[in-house]
Enzyme design. Structure first.
Site, PDB file in Angstrom:
ATOM      1  N   ARG A   1       0.819  -1.229   0.000  1.00  0.00           N
ATOM      2  CA  ARG A   1       0.000   0.000   0.000  1.00  0.00           C
ATOM      3  C   ARG A   1       0.848   1.273   0.000  1.00  0.00           C
ATOM      4  NH1 ARG A   1      -5.660  -1.183   1.331  1.00  0.00           N
ATOM      5  NH2 ARG A   1      -5.908  -2.910  -0.090  1.00  0.00           N
TER       6      ARG A   1
ATOM      7  N   ARG B   1      -7.229  11.032  -6.126  1.00  0.00           N
ATOM      8  CA  ARG B   1      -8.373  10.129  -6.056  1.00  0.00           C
ATOM      9  C   ARG B   1      -9.676  10.879  -5.782  1.00  0.00           C
ATOM     10  NH1 ARG B   1     -10.535   7.006  -6.411  1.00  0.00           N
ATOM     11  NH2 ARG B   1     -11.072   5.966  -4.496  1.00  0.00           N
TER      12      ARG B   1
ATOM     13  N   TYR C   1     -14.136 -12.979  -0.708  1.00  0.00           N
ATOM     14  CA  TYR C   1     -14.851 -11.733  -1.027  1.00  0.00           C
ATOM     15  C   TYR C   1     -16.096 -12.003  -1.867  1.00  0.00           C
ATOM     16  CZ  TYR C   1     -11.293  -8.535   0.751  1.00  0.00           C
ATOM     17  OH  TYR C   1     -10.453  -7.824   1.572  1.00  0.00           O
TER      18      TYR C   1
ATOM     19  N   ARG D   1      -3.593   6.112   0.686  1.00  0.00           N
ATOM     20  CA  ARG D   1      -4.212   7.330   1.216  1.00  0.00           C
ATOM     21  C   ARG D   1      -3.368   8.068   2.249  1.00  0.00           C
ATOM     22  NH1 ARG D   1      -9.782   4.628   2.775  1.00  0.00           N
ATOM     23  NH2 ARG D   1      -8.306   2.899   2.938  1.00  0.00           N
TER      24      ARG D   1
ATOM     25  N   ASP E   1      -6.387  -3.217  -7.938  1.00  0.00           N
ATOM     26  CA  ASP E   1      -6.973  -3.891  -6.783  1.00  0.00           C
ATOM     27  C   ASP E   1      -7.156  -5.366  -7.097  1.00  0.00           C
ATOM     28  OD1 ASP E   1      -8.215  -2.960  -4.034  1.00  0.00           O
ATOM     29  OD2 ASP E   1      -9.411  -4.626  -4.771  1.00  0.00           O
TER      30      ASP E   1
HETATM   31  O1  1CP Z   1       0.386   0.486  -3.295  1.00  0.00           O
HETATM   32  C1  1CP Z   1      -0.247  -0.572  -3.403  1.00  0.00           C
HETATM   33  O2  1CP Z   1      -0.206  -1.479  -2.561  1.00  0.00           O
HETATM   34  C2  1CP Z   1      -0.972  -0.809  -4.710  1.00  0.00           C
HETATM   35  C3  1CP Z   1      -2.359  -0.868  -4.729  1.00  0.00           C
HETATM   36  C4  1CP Z   1      -3.256  -1.892  -4.064  1.00  0.00           C
HETATM   37  C5  1CP Z   1      -3.072  -3.257  -3.771  1.00  0.00           C
HETATM   38  C6  1CP Z   1      -1.821  -4.079  -3.886  1.00  0.00           C
HETATM   39  C7  1CP Z   1      -4.582  -1.574  -3.733  1.00  0.00           C
HETATM   40  C8  1CP Z   1      -5.206  -0.248  -3.886  1.00  0.00           C
HETATM   41  N1  1CP Z   1      -5.221  -2.707  -3.335  1.00  0.00           N
HETATM   42  C9  1CP Z   1      -4.320  -3.750  -3.327  1.00  0.00           C
HETATM   43  C10 1CP Z   1      -4.588  -5.145  -3.005  1.00  0.00           C
HETATM   44  C11 1CP Z   1      -5.760  -5.489  -2.153  1.00  0.00           C
HETATM   45  N2  1CP Z   1      -7.039  -5.009  -2.239  1.00  0.00           N
HETATM   46  C12 1CP Z   1      -5.730  -6.461  -1.145  1.00  0.00           C
HETATM   47  C13 1CP Z   1      -4.522  -7.301  -0.834  1.00  0.00           C
HETATM   48  C14 1CP Z   1      -3.612  -6.601   0.084  1.00  0.00           C
HETATM   49  C15 1CP Z   1      -4.083  -6.471   1.497  1.00  0.00           C
HETATM   50  O3  1CP Z   1      -4.246  -7.524   2.149  1.00  0.00           O
HETATM   51  O4  1CP Z   1      -4.290  -5.352   1.934  1.00  0.00           O
HETATM   52  C16 1CP Z   1      -7.006  -6.546  -0.575  1.00  0.00           C
HETATM   53  C17 1CP Z   1      -7.453  -7.460   0.548  1.00  0.00           C
HETATM   54  C18 1CP Z   1      -7.839  -5.618  -1.282  1.00  0.00           C
HETATM   55  C19 1CP Z   1      -9.270  -5.388  -1.078  1.00  0.00           C
HETATM   56  C20 1CP Z   1      -9.515  -3.998  -0.683  1.00  0.00           C
HETATM   57  N3  1CP Z   1      -9.440  -2.945  -1.555  1.00  0.00           N
HETATM   58  C21 1CP Z   1      -9.787  -3.480   0.606  1.00  0.00           C
HETATM   59  C22 1CP Z   1      -9.922  -4.297   1.888  1.00  0.00           C
HETATM   60  C23 1CP Z   1     -11.345  -4.522   2.253  1.00  0.00           C
HETATM   61  C24 1CP Z   1     -11.566  -5.452   3.425  1.00  0.00           C
HETATM   62  O5  1CP Z   1     -12.232  -4.999   4.379  1.00  0.00           O
HETATM   63  O6  1CP Z   1     -11.117  -6.594   3.394  1.00  0.00           O
HETATM   64  C25 1CP Z   1      -9.911  -2.091   0.478  1.00  0.00           C
HETATM   65  C26 1CP Z   1     -10.254  -1.089   1.546  1.00  0.00           C
HETATM   66  C27 1CP Z   1      -9.661  -1.781  -0.906  1.00  0.00           C
HETATM   67  C28 1CP Z   1      -9.616  -0.432  -1.532  1.00  0.00           C
HETATM   68  C29 1CP Z   1      -8.285   0.024  -1.922  1.00  0.00           C
HETATM   69  N4  1CP Z   1      -7.454  -0.634  -2.795  1.00  0.00           N
HETATM   70  C30 1CP Z   1      -6.314   0.078  -2.978  1.00  0.00           C
HETATM   71  C31 1CP Z   1      -6.416   1.260  -2.180  1.00  0.00           C
HETATM   72  C32 1CP Z   1      -5.382   2.331  -2.107  1.00  0.00           C
HETATM   73  C33 1CP Z   1      -7.656   1.207  -1.524  1.00  0.00           C
HETATM   74  C34 1CP Z   1      -8.224   2.260  -0.595  1.00  0.00           C
HETATM   75  C35 1CP Z   1      -9.375   2.995  -1.179  1.00  0.00           C
HETATM   76  C36 1CP Z   1      -9.081   4.255  -1.963  1.00  0.00           C
HETATM   77  O7  1CP Z   1      -7.948   4.633  -2.242  1.00  0.00           O
HETATM   78  O8  1CP Z   1     -10.062   4.920  -2.343  1.00  0.00           O
END
Ligand code: 1CP
Length: 372
Positions: free
Chosen positions: A42, A55, A169, A46, A91
């Site tokens: 990540r 964003r 999911y 944010r 994502d």
């Molecule tokens: O910098 C980076 O890491 C690149 C971008 C990235 C990656 C690798 C994002 C952007 N998402 C992911 C993978 C991802 N997405 C995972 C695997 C990694 C981890 O375990 O954290 C998972 C579980 C998700 C699913 C997801 N997407 C969640 C989790 C939800 C939950 O409750 O289980 C969330 C909140 C997101 C949204 C998201 N994806 C990425 C960002 C920066 C965000 C935040 C929202 C936004 O920016 O508006």
């Protein structure tokens, strides 16, 4: 070696800029480096004001579908910190979308499936033959564009969710504390579960190969919800698919003389460390619940390790971060090690402390390597 260089030229897909810092790739292969490479899960997120600004007011998955936006978001952390790798902004949930499911990003709630899978009959709603190029070509475009714009500074990592995590999911319809709906399938509908996991695996293999063809120089598989499975269920419903993915991706890449390091990150699955270290991945990613020395012992030098500082350690003052990093690097040793957090950065983290983390990894590891 002239032949090897010639082969590399032949298989180099799109005339990308020459890679200047291959520390991350060498560490992934267990080779010597001048410092321990570091990146953060990540890192495009944010906690960066410029990320929030880019964003703002835009739908999350629309952003994922814009190669220009993905490229910009991927590059932002590199402008601030000397990370040794970049991870493409995207994502894991784009894969269920490619299989025909709706996924929305709901503010304050996270990813949401309006119509999740409830019973095995619902598998009929999924696309059987997914045209990965058509459904996920926007990710490939983002990777190619970013690989050019990164100008060879550091390698670009592609990624996917693991079959079990994506299945979780698709059944839960979003995040969950217990994942009991998804686990109910494993106990009540094991055959349908395996069918879904196989479908996901097939799409994931094509998806990862497409990412490499587009320019990804390493691949990470996120099994973020591995920890909700116990050792028995992990062996049955996750590990075989993780292995199948690595085997099939590597076999296919070999045909064209390519070789891309693969990282498996099965969060909270330290009960499976021995198995994970023998699953065709070069690197095993670790969360913070395992001690570096014991992780080394249990993986017996078979793989490189990545991780595993508690993300919350970044709330410490900077001098404390430096001490924590030093202990971590000493614990893992400098060879075959990629520094990272044990999970992603949180939105309220101070970018300055992220910088302190990166600097501490470089500083301590340089000194340690000189002393060897
Ligand atoms: O910098 C980076 O890491 C690149 C971008 C990235 C990656 C690798 C994002 C952007 N998402 C992911 C993978 C991802 N997405 C995972 C695997 C990694 C981890 O375990 O954290 C998972 C579980 C998700 C699913 C997801 N997407 C969640 C989790 C939800 C939950 O409750 O289980 C969330 C909140 C997101 C949204 C998201 N994806 C990425 C960002 C920066 C965000 C935040 C929202 C936004 O920016 O508006």
């Amino acid at each position: 070696s002239i032949l090897r260089e010639h082969m590399e030229t032949l298989t180099r897909p799109k005339d990308f800029p020459t890679l200047q810092n291959d520390t991350f790739l060498r560490a992934a292969r267990g080779e010597e480096t001048e410092h321990v490479p570091v990146w953060c899960m990540r890192q495009a997120g944010r906690y960066l004001p410029e990320f929030r600004e880019s964003r703002a007011g835009k739908d999350f998955f629309d952003t994922c579908r814009s190669p220009e936006s993905c490229c910009e978001l991927t590059l932002q952390p590199l402008r601030r910190f000397p990370f040794d790798a970049a991870i493409i902004f995207s994502d894991i949930l784009v894969v269920p979308q490619a299989m025909g499911m709706d996924v929305l990003m709901v503010a304050g709630k996270g990813p949401t499936f309006p119509d999740p899978l409830k019973e095995p009959e619902d598998l009929q709603r999924l696309r059987t033959a997914v045209d990965v190029e058509k459904e996920l070509g926007y990710v490939f475009k983002a990777i190619t564009l970013t690989r050019h714009k990164i100008e060879g500074k550091v390698p670009l990592i592609g990624f996917t969710g693991a079959p079990w995590t994506l299945m979780a999911y698709m059944i839960e319809g979003g995040g969950s504390n217990t994942y009991s709906k998804a686990k109910r399938w494993l106990y009540r509908h094991p055959e349908a579960s395996h069918m879904l996991l196989r479908m996901l695996t097939d799409v994931i293999v094509e998806y990862l190969l497409g990412q490499v063809a587009a320019g990804a120089q390493a691949l990470q598989v996120f099994d973020s919800h591995a920890g909700i499975l116990g050792p028995v269920q992990f062996k049955d419903f996750s590990l075989p698919y993780l292995r199948d993915i690595a085997r099939r991706v590597k076999d296919k890449l070999k045909e064209t003389g390519q070789d891309v390091p693969m990282i498996v990150f099965a969060k909270d699955a330290h009960y499976a460390l021995e198995d994970l270290s023998q699953s065709h991945y070069e690197v095993v990613g670790l969360d913070w619940t395992i001690d570096p020395r014991s992780a080394r012992e249990r993986t017996g030098g078979k793989v490189s390790l990545q991780g595993n500082m508690d993300p919350c350690a970044l709330y410490s003052p900077k001098d404390r971060i430096s001490e924590i990093v030093q202990k971590m690097v000493e614990g893992f040793g400098t060879r075959g090690y990629i520094a990272n957090l044990g999970h992603g950065l949180y939105p309220d983290m101070d970018p300055e402390n992220v910088g302190a983390f990166v600097e501490a990894v470089h500083q301590h590891s340089k000194l340690m390597i000189k002393q060897i």
